[in-house]
Motif scaffolding. Structure first.
Motif, PDB file in Angstrom:
ATOM      1  N   SER A  27      -5.510 -14.721  -2.840  1.00 50.40           N
ATOM      2  CA  SER A  27      -6.389 -15.884  -2.638  1.00 50.40           C
ATOM      3  C   SER A  27      -5.953 -17.081  -3.484  1.00 50.40           C
ATOM      4  CB  SER A  27      -7.844 -15.517  -2.946  1.00 50.40           C
ATOM      5  OG  SER A  27      -8.043 -15.387  -4.331  1.00 50.40           O
ATOM      6  N   GLU A  28      -5.230 -16.806  -4.581  1.00 48.98           N
ATOM      7  CA  GLU A  28      -4.757 -17.883  -5.454  1.00 48.98           C
ATOM      8  C   GLU A  28      -3.347 -18.342  -5.121  1.00 48.98           C
ATOM      9  OE1 GLU A  28      -5.405 -16.744  -9.537  1.00 48.98           O
ATOM     10  OE2 GLU A  28      -7.562 -16.537  -9.229  1.00 48.98           O
ATOM     11  N   GLY A  29      -2.793 -17.826  -4.022  1.00 47.23           N
ATOM     12  CA  GLY A  29      -1.500 -18.309  -3.543  1.00 47.23           C
ATOM     13  C   GLY A  29      -0.272 -17.645  -4.135  1.00 47.23           C
ATOM     14  N   TYR A  30      -0.444 -16.478  -4.751  1.00 49.77           N
ATOM     15  CA  TYR A  30       0.719 -15.744  -5.268  1.00 49.77           C
ATOM     16  C   TYR A  30       1.442 -15.087  -4.102  1.00 49.77           C
ATOM     17  CZ  TYR A  30      -0.980 -16.120 -10.093  1.00 49.77           C
ATOM     18  OH  TYR A  30      -1.382 -16.572 -11.322  1.00 49.77           O
ATOM     19  N   GLU A  31       2.781 -15.073  -4.177  1.00 46.16           N
ATOM     20  CA  GLU A  31       3.614 -14.410  -3.166  1.00 46.16           C
ATOM     21  C   GLU A  31       4.114 -13.114  -3.781  1.00 46.16           C
ATOM     22  OE1 GLU A  31       7.908 -15.194  -0.971  1.00 46.16           O
ATOM     23  OE2 GLU A  31       6.851 -16.891  -1.876  1.00 46.16           O
ATOM     24  N   PHE A  32       3.879 -11.996  -3.113  1.00 43.72           N
ATOM     25  CA  PHE A  32       4.263 -10.686  -3.640  1.00 43.72           C
ATOM     26  C   PHE A  32       5.754 -10.430  -3.436  1.00 43.72           C
ATOM     27  CE2 PHE A  32      -0.250 -10.432  -2.606  1.00 43.72           C
ATOM     28  CZ  PHE A  32      -0.767  -9.976  -3.803  1.00 43.72           C
ATOM     29  N   MET A  33       6.463 -10.239  -4.535  1.00 45.79           N
ATOM     30  CA  MET A  33       7.897  -9.923  -4.483  1.00 45.79           C
ATOM     31  C   MET A  33       8.093  -8.412  -4.597  1.00 45.79           C
ATOM     32  SD  MET A  33       8.869 -13.028  -4.281  1.00 45.79           S
ATOM     33  CE  MET A  33      10.628 -13.020  -4.459  1.00 45.79           C
ATOM     34  N   GLY A  34       7.202  -7.770  -5.345  1.00 50.29           N
ATOM     35  CA  GLY A  34       7.270  -6.323  -5.536  1.00 50.29           C
ATOM     36  C   GLY A  34       5.909  -5.784  -5.899  1.00 50.29           C
ATOM     37  N   VAL A  35       5.576  -4.617  -5.342  1.00 49.57           N
ATOM     38  CA  VAL A  35       4.300  -3.969  -5.632  1.00 49.57           C
ATOM     39  C   VAL A  35       4.599  -2.519  -5.954  1.00 49.57           C
ATOM     40  CG1 VAL A  35       2.038  -3.308  -4.720  1.00 49.57           C
ATOM     41  CG2 VAL A  35       3.051  -5.501  -4.052  1.00 49.57           C
ATOM     42  N   ASN A  36       4.048  -2.030  -7.076  1.00 48.82           N
ATOM     43  CA  ASN A  36       4.245  -0.645  -7.464  1.00 48.82           C
ATOM     44  C   ASN A  36       2.880  -0.028  -7.719  1.00 48.82           C
ATOM     45  OD1 ASN A  36       4.795   1.800  -8.670  1.00 48.82           O
ATOM     46  ND2 ASN A  36       6.710   1.035  -9.499  1.00 48.82           N
ATOM     47  N   SER A  37       2.512   0.950  -6.917  1.00 47.57           N
ATOM     48  CA  SER A  37       1.173   1.523  -7.042  1.00 47.57           C
ATOM     49  C   SER A  37       1.106   2.751  -7.942  1.00 47.57           C
ATOM     50  CB  SER A  37       0.607   1.849  -5.660  1.00 47.57           C
ATOM     51  OG  SER A  37       1.445   2.776  -5.022  1.00 47.57           O
ATOM     52  N   LYS A  38       2.217   3.090  -8.612  1.00 50.80           N
ATOM     53  CA  LYS A  38       2.170   4.213  -9.555  1.00 50.80           C
ATOM     54  C   LYS A  38       1.588   3.709 -10.881  1.00 50.80           C
ATOM     55  CE  LYS A  38       5.928   6.950  -7.681  1.00 50.80           C
ATOM     56  NZ  LYS A  38       6.726   6.120  -6.786  1.00 50.80           N
ATOM     57  N   PRO A  39       0.542   4.384 -11.394  1.00 51.74           N
ATOM     58  CA  PRO A  39      -0.138   3.896 -12.604  1.00 51.74           C
ATOM     59  C   PRO A  39       0.765   3.734 -13.829  1.00 51.74           C
ATOM     60  CG  PRO A  39      -1.386   5.675 -11.578  1.00 51.74           C
ATOM     61  CD  PRO A  39      -0.084   5.572 -10.844  1.00 51.74           C
ATOM     62  N   LYS A  40       1.774   4.570 -13.994  1.00 53.34           N
ATOM     63  CA  LYS A  40       2.600   4.504 -15.209  1.00 53.34           C
ATOM     64  C   LYS A  40       3.913   3.749 -15.008  1.00 53.34           C
ATOM     65  CE  LYS A  40      -0.361   6.977 -17.474  1.00 53.34           C
ATOM     66  NZ  LYS A  40      -1.525   6.226 -17.866  1.00 53.34           N
ATOM     67  N   LYS A  41       4.117   3.209 -13.815  1.00 54.64           N
ATOM     68  CA  LYS A  41       5.344   2.448 -13.527  1.00 54.64           C
ATOM     69  C   LYS A  41       4.972   0.970 -13.573  1.00 54.64           C
ATOM     70  CE  LYS A  41       9.569   2.904 -11.406  1.00 54.64           C
ATOM     71  NZ  LYS A  41      10.589   2.506 -12.340  1.00 54.64           N
ATOM     72  N   ASN A  42       5.534   0.251 -14.527  1.00 56.56           N
ATOM     73  CA  ASN A  42       5.117  -1.133 -14.768  1.00 56.56           C
ATOM     74  C   ASN A  42       6.223  -2.137 -14.487  1.00 56.56           C
ATOM     75  OD1 ASN A  42       2.457  -0.466 -15.991  1.00 56.56           O
ATOM     76  ND2 ASN A  42       3.769   0.639 -17.404  1.00 56.56           N
ATOM     77  N   PRO A  43       5.902  -3.371 -14.122  1.00 59.28           N
ATOM     78  CA  PRO A  43       4.559  -3.854 -13.805  1.00 59.28           C
ATOM     79  C   PRO A  43       4.141  -3.430 -12.405  1.00 59.28           C
ATOM     80  CG  PRO A  43       6.135  -5.621 -13.472  1.00 59.28           C
ATOM     81  CD  PRO A  43       6.919  -4.433 -14.002  1.00 59.28           C
ATOM     82  N   GLN A  44       2.827  -3.542 -12.106  1.00 55.19           N
ATOM     83  CA  GLN A  44       2.341  -3.182 -10.781  1.00 55.19           C
ATOM     84  C   GLN A  44       2.649  -4.277  -9.757  1.00 55.19           C
ATOM     85  OE1 GLN A  44       0.560  -1.976 -13.579  1.00 55.19           O
ATOM     86  NE2 GLN A  44       1.480  -0.079 -12.902  1.00 55.19           N
ATOM     87  N   PHE A  45       2.575  -5.539 -10.188  1.00 56.11           N
ATOM     88  CA  PHE A  45       2.886  -6.651  -9.289  1.00 56.11           C
ATOM     89  C   PHE A  45       3.960  -7.540  -9.906  1.00 56.11           C
ATOM     90  CE2 PHE A  45      -1.685  -6.004  -8.123  1.00 56.11           C
ATOM     91  CZ  PHE A  45      -1.516  -5.734  -6.780  1.00 56.11           C
ATOM     92  N   VAL A  46       4.926  -7.921  -9.085  1.00 60.08           N
ATOM     93  CA  VAL A  46       5.861  -8.989  -9.431  1.00 60.08           C
ATOM     94  C   VAL A  46       5.621 -10.049  -8.367  1.00 60.08           C
ATOM     95  CG1 VAL A  46       8.268  -9.674  -9.688  1.00 60.08           C
ATOM     96  CG2 VAL A  46       7.534  -7.407 -10.473  1.00 60.08           C
ATOM     97  N   CYS A  47       5.170 -11.218  -8.816  1.00 64.86           N
ATOM     98  CA  CYS A  47       4.770 -12.269  -7.882  1.00 64.86           C
ATOM     99  C   CYS A  47       5.462 -13.583  -8.201  1.00 64.86           C
ATOM    100  CB  CYS A  47       3.259 -12.507  -7.967  1.00 64.86           C
ATOM    101  SG  CYS A  47       2.273 -11.075  -7.579  1.00 64.86           S
ATOM    102  N   LEU A  48       5.504 -14.420  -7.189  1.00 61.94           N
ATOM    103  CA  LEU A  48       6.049 -15.758  -7.326  1.00 61.94           C
ATOM    104  C   LEU A  48       4.948 -16.753  -6.969  1.00 61.94           C
ATOM    105  CD1 LEU A  48       8.854 -17.021  -7.926  1.00 61.94           C
ATOM    106  CD2 LEU A  48       9.224 -17.110  -5.466  1.00 61.94           C
ATOM    107  N   LYS A  49       4.782 -17.755  -7.823  1.00 57.48           N
ATOM    108  CA  LYS A  49       3.839 -18.834  -7.528  1.00 57.48           C
ATOM    109  C   LYS A  49       4.415 -20.113  -8.097  1.00 57.48           C
ATOM    110  CE  LYS A  49      -0.924 -20.373  -7.927  1.00 57.48           C
ATOM    111  NZ  LYS A  49      -2.235 -20.158  -8.524  1.00 57.48           N
ATOM    112  N   GLU A  50       4.550 -21.114  -7.241  1.00 68.34           N
ATOM    113  CA  GLU A  50       5.114 -22.409  -7.641  1.00 68.34           C
ATOM    114  C   GLU A  50       6.445 -22.236  -8.382  1.00 68.34           C
ATOM    115  OE1 GLU A  50       1.803 -24.051  -9.773  1.00 68.34           O
ATOM    116  OE2 GLU A  50       0.578 -24.135  -7.959  1.00 68.34           O
TER     117      GLU A  50
END
Length: 122
Positions: A27-50
């Motif tokens: 909703s805030e305009g972030y573009e998802f570059m990578g999503v990891n749904s494993k709790p211990k694998k970080n980060p969960q989101f890699v996003c691009l914004k501006e």
């Protein structure tokens, strides 16, 4: 107690927290570059914004723990990793509590309370 109540697993709670944070990012305009749904694998989101890269660590937090408190050592490691990519680092703690009694687990298809104050920049 109703035997049909099924407590959400750690992975299900984590997925719920990820969905809450993901909807906010979208909703805030972030573009998802990578999503990891494993709790211990970080980060969960890699996003691009501006044209700025963002590393976002998501944690579901159970009562009575404070979703605003994070693992400092872990977040510094993520921040060091993010700096190699000139990325900003954020922590997103999502408190998920049983709406009837916070001492009980969150059950499948039952009401719950969300305690989430947005991204915390590290």
């Amino acid at each position: 107690m109703n035997n049909k109540l099924q407590a959400l697993s750690e992975q299900e709670l984590h997925n719920l927290a990820m969905n809450i944070v993901g909807r906010q990012l979208e909703s805030e305009g972030y573009e998802f570059m990578g999503v990891n749904s494993k709790p211990k694998k970080n980060p969960q989101f890699v996003c691009l914004k501006e044209k700025q890269l963002h590393f976002i660590v998501v944690r579901n937090v159970v009562y009575p723990n404070d979703p605003g408190i994070y693992d400092y050592g872990l977040m510094i490691k993520i921040k060091e990793q993010a700096s190699k990519f000139e990325a900003k680092t954020y922590y997103a703690g999502v408190g998920l509590y049983n709406a009837e009694d916070q001492n009980l687990p969150v059950y499948l298809n039952e009401a719950y309370i969300v305690d989430y104050n947005g991204l915390l920049e590290i």
